[in-house]
Design a protein around this motif. Structure first.
Motif, PDB file in Angstrom:
ATOM      1  N   ALA A 102      -0.987  -5.352 -12.178  1.00  0.00           N
ATOM      2  CA  ALA A 102       0.059  -5.851 -11.288  1.00  0.00           C
ATOM      3  C   ALA A 102       1.434  -5.739 -11.926  1.00  0.00           C
ATOM      4  CB  ALA A 102      -0.238  -7.306 -10.905  1.00  0.00           C
ATOM      5  N   ALA A 103       1.522  -6.050 -13.223  1.00  0.00           N
ATOM      6  CA  ALA A 103       2.809  -5.959 -13.921  1.00  0.00           C
ATOM      7  C   ALA A 103       3.306  -4.517 -13.975  1.00  0.00           C
ATOM      8  CB  ALA A 103       2.676  -6.532 -15.322  1.00  0.00           C
ATOM      9  N   ARG A 104       2.405  -3.573 -14.246  1.00  0.00           N
ATOM     10  CA  ARG A 104       2.810  -2.159 -14.307  1.00  0.00           C
ATOM     11  C   ARG A 104       3.281  -1.679 -12.931  1.00  0.00           C
ATOM     12  NH1 ARG A 104       2.394  -3.646 -18.665  1.00  0.00           N
ATOM     13  NH2 ARG A 104       1.343  -2.698 -20.469  1.00  0.00           N
ATOM     14  N   LEU A 105       2.615  -2.108 -11.887  1.00  0.00           N
ATOM     15  CA  LEU A 105       3.035  -1.727 -10.541  1.00  0.00           C
ATOM     16  C   LEU A 105       4.415  -2.308 -10.228  1.00  0.00           C
ATOM     17  CD1 LEU A 105      -0.278  -2.161  -8.504  1.00  0.00           C
ATOM     18  CD2 LEU A 105       0.731  -0.049  -9.384  1.00  0.00           C
ATOM     19  N   GLY A 106       4.636  -3.558 -10.650  1.00  0.00           N
ATOM     20  CA  GLY A 106       5.932  -4.165 -10.418  1.00  0.00           C
ATOM     21  C   GLY A 106       7.061  -3.428 -11.121  1.00  0.00           C
ATOM     22  N   ASP A 107       6.778  -2.860 -12.283  1.00  0.00           N
ATOM     23  CA  ASP A 107       7.799  -2.129 -13.039  1.00  0.00           C
ATOM     24  C   ASP A 107       8.044  -0.727 -12.489  1.00  0.00           C
ATOM     25  OD1 ASP A 107       8.140  -4.242 -14.778  1.00  0.00           O
ATOM     26  OD2 ASP A 107       6.735  -3.459 -16.271  1.00  0.00           O
ATOM     27  N   ALA A 108       7.053  -0.174 -11.782  1.00  0.00           N
ATOM     28  CA  ALA A 108       7.088   1.239 -11.411  1.00  0.00           C
ATOM     29  C   ALA A 108       7.757   1.502 -10.075  1.00  0.00           C
ATOM     30  CB  ALA A 108       5.668   1.803 -11.386  1.00  0.00           C
ATOM     31  N   GLY A 109       7.994   0.470  -9.291  1.00  0.00           N
ATOM     32  CA  GLY A 109       8.520   0.679  -7.954  1.00  0.00           C
ATOM     33  C   GLY A 109       9.992   1.072  -7.949  1.00  0.00           C
ATOM     34  N   ARG A 110      10.403   1.719  -6.844  1.00  0.00           N
ATOM     35  CA  ARG A 110      11.812   1.993  -6.615  1.00  0.00           C
ATOM     36  C   ARG A 110      12.459   0.759  -5.976  1.00  0.00           C
ATOM     37  NH1 ARG A 110       9.291   6.710  -4.031  1.00  0.00           N
ATOM     38  NH2 ARG A 110       9.218   8.450  -5.522  1.00  0.00           N
ATOM     39  N   ALA A 111      13.759   0.827  -5.773  1.00  0.00           N
ATOM     40  CA  ALA A 111      14.463  -0.288  -5.149  1.00  0.00           C
ATOM     41  C   ALA A 111      13.883  -0.569  -3.763  1.00  0.00           C
ATOM     42  CB  ALA A 111      15.957   0.030  -5.046  1.00  0.00           C
ATOM     43  N   ASP A 112      13.575  -1.832  -3.502  1.00  0.00           N
ATOM     44  CA  ASP A 112      13.014  -2.313  -2.231  1.00  0.00           C
ATOM     45  C   ASP A 112      11.586  -1.838  -1.984  1.00  0.00           C
ATOM     46  OD1 ASP A 112      15.356  -3.690  -1.585  1.00  0.00           O
ATOM     47  OD2 ASP A 112      16.226  -1.950  -0.570  1.00  0.00           O
ATOM     48  N   GLU A 113      10.952  -1.218  -2.968  1.00  0.00           N
ATOM     49  CA  GLU A 113       9.602  -0.684  -2.769  1.00  0.00           C
ATOM     50  C   GLU A 113       8.565  -1.726  -3.165  1.00  0.00           C
ATOM     51  OE1 GLU A 113       7.690   3.669  -3.281  1.00  0.00           O
ATOM     52  OE2 GLU A 113       8.399   2.765  -5.147  1.00  0.00           O
ATOM     53  N   ILE A 114       7.490  -1.787  -2.384  1.00  0.00           N
ATOM     54  CA  ILE A 114       6.361  -2.676  -2.654  1.00  0.00           C
ATOM     55  C   ILE A 114       5.163  -1.796  -2.954  1.00  0.00           C
ATOM     56  CG2 ILE A 114       4.862  -4.485  -1.746  1.00  0.00           C
ATOM     57  CD1 ILE A 114       7.136  -5.177   0.223  1.00  0.00           C
ATOM     58  N   LEU A 115       4.685  -1.851  -4.187  1.00  0.00           N
ATOM     59  CA  LEU A 115       3.531  -1.052  -4.593  1.00  0.00           C
ATOM     60  C   LEU A 115       2.292  -1.931  -4.663  1.00  0.00           C
ATOM     61  CD1 LEU A 115       4.951   1.217  -7.457  1.00  0.00           C
ATOM     62  CD2 LEU A 115       4.705   1.739  -5.022  1.00  0.00           C
ATOM     63  N   GLY A 116       1.203  -1.450  -4.090  1.00  0.00           N
ATOM     64  CA  GLY A 116      -0.065  -2.164  -4.133  1.00  0.00           C
ATOM     65  C   GLY A 116      -1.172  -1.247  -4.587  1.00  0.00           C
ATOM     66  N   SER A 117      -2.143  -1.817  -5.263  1.00  0.00           N
ATOM     67  CA  SER A 117      -3.295  -1.024  -5.714  1.00  0.00           C
ATOM     68  C   SER A 117      -4.229  -0.753  -4.545  1.00  0.00           C
ATOM     69  CB  SER A 117      -4.046  -1.775  -6.807  1.00  0.00           C
ATOM     70  OG  SER A 117      -4.616  -2.971  -6.277  1.00  0.00           O
ATOM     71  N   GLY A 118      -5.129   0.211  -4.758  1.00  0.00           N
ATOM     72  CA  GLY A 118      -6.136   0.474  -3.744  1.00  0.00           C
ATOM     73  C   GLY A 118      -7.016  -0.735  -3.477  1.00  0.00           C
ATOM     74  N   GLU A 119      -7.321  -1.501  -4.537  1.00  0.00           N
ATOM     75  CA  GLU A 119      -8.122  -2.716  -4.363  1.00  0.00           C
ATOM     76  C   GLU A 119      -7.403  -3.735  -3.494  1.00  0.00           C
ATOM     77  OE1 GLU A 119      -7.557  -1.145  -7.147  1.00  0.00           O
ATOM     78  OE2 GLU A 119      -9.366  -1.027  -8.392  1.00  0.00           O
ATOM     79  N   PHE A 120      -6.103  -3.869  -3.689  1.00  0.00           N
ATOM     80  CA  PHE A 120      -5.336  -4.793  -2.848  1.00  0.00           C
ATOM     81  C   PHE A 120      -5.291  -4.300  -1.407  1.00  0.00           C
ATOM     82  CE2 PHE A 120      -1.276  -5.967  -0.894  1.00  0.00           C
ATOM     83  CZ  PHE A 120      -1.390  -7.352  -0.921  1.00  0.00           C
ATOM     84  N   LEU A 121      -5.019  -3.018  -1.208  1.00  0.00           N
ATOM     85  CA  LEU A 121      -4.945  -2.458   0.137  1.00  0.00           C
ATOM     86  C   LEU A 121      -6.255  -2.644   0.894  1.00  0.00           C
ATOM     87  CD1 LEU A 121      -3.459  -0.795   2.289  1.00  0.00           C
ATOM     88  CD2 LEU A 121      -4.248   1.275   1.118  1.00  0.00           C
ATOM     89  N   ALA A 122      -7.379  -2.536   0.191  1.00  0.00           N
ATOM     90  CA  ALA A 122      -8.685  -2.658   0.842  1.00  0.00           C
ATOM     91  C   ALA A 122      -8.914  -4.047   1.437  1.00  0.00           C
ATOM     92  CB  ALA A 122      -9.792  -2.337  -0.158  1.00  0.00           C
ATOM     93  N   ARG A 123      -8.165  -5.031   1.012  1.00  0.00           N
ATOM     94  CA  ARG A 123      -8.330  -6.392   1.513  1.00  0.00           C
ATOM     95  C   ARG A 123      -7.376  -6.724   2.651  1.00  0.00           C
ATOM     96  NH1 ARG A 123     -10.317  -5.722  -3.197  1.00  0.00           N
ATOM     97  NH2 ARG A 123     -11.886  -7.084  -4.141  1.00  0.00           N
ATOM     98  N   LEU A 124      -6.622  -5.729   3.114  1.00  0.00           N
ATOM     99  CA  LEU A 124      -5.715  -5.910   4.237  1.00  0.00           C
ATOM    100  C   LEU A 124      -6.281  -5.254   5.486  1.00  0.00           C
ATOM    101  CD1 LEU A 124      -2.325  -5.049   2.494  1.00  0.00           C
ATOM    102  CD2 LEU A 124      -3.255  -7.325   2.920  1.00  0.00           C
ATOM    103  N   ASP A 125      -5.837  -5.735   6.626  1.00  0.00           N
ATOM    104  CA  ASP A 125      -6.190  -5.108   7.905  1.00  0.00           C
ATOM    105  C   ASP A 125      -5.373  -3.831   8.026  1.00  0.00           C
ATOM    106  OD1 ASP A 125      -6.533  -4.314  10.529  1.00  0.00           O
ATOM    107  OD2 ASP A 125      -6.425  -6.343  11.349  1.00  0.00           O
ATOM    108  N   ALA A 126      -6.045  -2.687   8.061  1.00  0.00           N
ATOM    109  CA  ALA A 126      -5.359  -1.400   8.077  1.00  0.00           C
ATOM    110  C   ALA A 126      -4.446  -1.242   9.277  1.00  0.00           C
ATOM    111  CB  ALA A 126      -6.386  -0.265   8.053  1.00  0.00           C
TER     112      ALA A 126
END
Length: 277
Positions: A223-247
């Motif tokens: 989660a920390a690496r994803l938070g560092d890797a995003g562009r301005a205003d970008e929300i990055l999520g892992s595949g595991e996180f995405l799998a728990r959302l309603d597509a």
């Protein structure tokens, strides 16, 4: 006439008790000597090094949580004190092995699945160099007032403040995403002379180990690496996180050209945006 403890020439009771106490004292002294034996301690320490699990189990960091293995470790440390000894190492080695078995079957890394969120201000370091400490503190207070309420209003727990960022834990993945989107919206309303506050965020889900009021483990690192890797205003999520959302309620764009250190091989990363679904 004979008195108590002297029938038939038997040894007086007082003498017998003295001999028993002396024998017990000798045994205790021998046990303490063995417990403090440097040679035996080295043998047990080498054994702990090859056992599965954390060979350093027993230090303050590993005993900071509330799980049963940590409670057992604290009890052993409390009984043996801070002094090194064979008994202490054997006891902690047993709990170390027990904990490793739990982790192997998916129970030792953490007791609950947790959604981990890291937020960060983009180009804040450049702003702070020119702004000065007083202005930086003023801006950070305003930033906290903007992005912390969206987290706590959706049952998020602010684990720690990281200067120009936050680490937040959620139980509900959708609530975590909505909180980040709301925080981004509120942050966009701030007006700061000479700088436009913009954030990025990383979201991941896993079974981190709770240590006191903090979390440790691979899930936290991801989660920390994803938070560092995003562009301005970008929300990055892992595949595991995405799998728990309603597509149907989220737009996901695969980010393929990311070089992230300290994350599992094959980690899938997506730029996420909620939709009207």
């Amino acid at each position: 006439m004979t008195g108590p403890g002297t029938d038939d020439g038997a040894e007086p009771d007082a003498t017998r008790m003295d001999r028993l106490r002396a024998a017990a004292a000798r045994s205790a002294a021998q046990a303490q000597e063995l417990d403090r034996s440097p040679a035996l301690q080295r043998v047990v320490k080498r054994l702990r090094d090859v056992l599965p699990g954390d060979a350093h189990f027993g230090d303050p960091l590993s005993l900071g949580g509330g799980r049963h293995t940590e409670a057992a470790g604290r009890a052993i440390v409390g009984l043996t004190g801070d002094r090194p000894g064979v008994t202490r190492e054997l006891g902690l080695g047993g709990v170390q092995l027990w904990q490793s078995v739990l982790e192997r079957f998916g129970r030792g890394g953490g007791e609950h699945e947790v959604v981990l969120v890291f937020t960060d201000l983009v180009e804040f370091s450049r702003f702070s160099l020119a702004a000065g400490d007083d202005e930086v503190l003023r801006v950070l207070r305003r930033v906290g007032e903007a992005w912390e309420p969206p987290m706590t209003e959706r049952a998020g727990t602010v684990v720690k403040r990281l200067g120009d960022g936050l680490m937040v834990a959620f139980a509900d993945p959708r609530a975590a995403l909505d909180a980040v989107v709301d925080a981004r919206r509120r942050l966009g309303r701030l007006e700061v002379p000479g700088w436009t506050p913009r954030m990025r965020a990383g979201l991941h889900v896993g079974w981190p180990r709770r240590v006191g009021g903090d979390y440790l483990g691979v899930a936290v690192n991801v989660a920390a690496r994803l938070g560092d890797a995003g562009r301005a205003d970008e929300i990055l999520g892992s595949g595991e996180f995405l799998a728990r959302l309603d597509a149907r309620t989220v737009s996901a764009r695969r980010r393929r050209r990311l070089s992230l250190k300290g994350v599992p091989d094959g980690l899938e990363v997506y730029a996420l945006e909620p939709t009207d679904g």
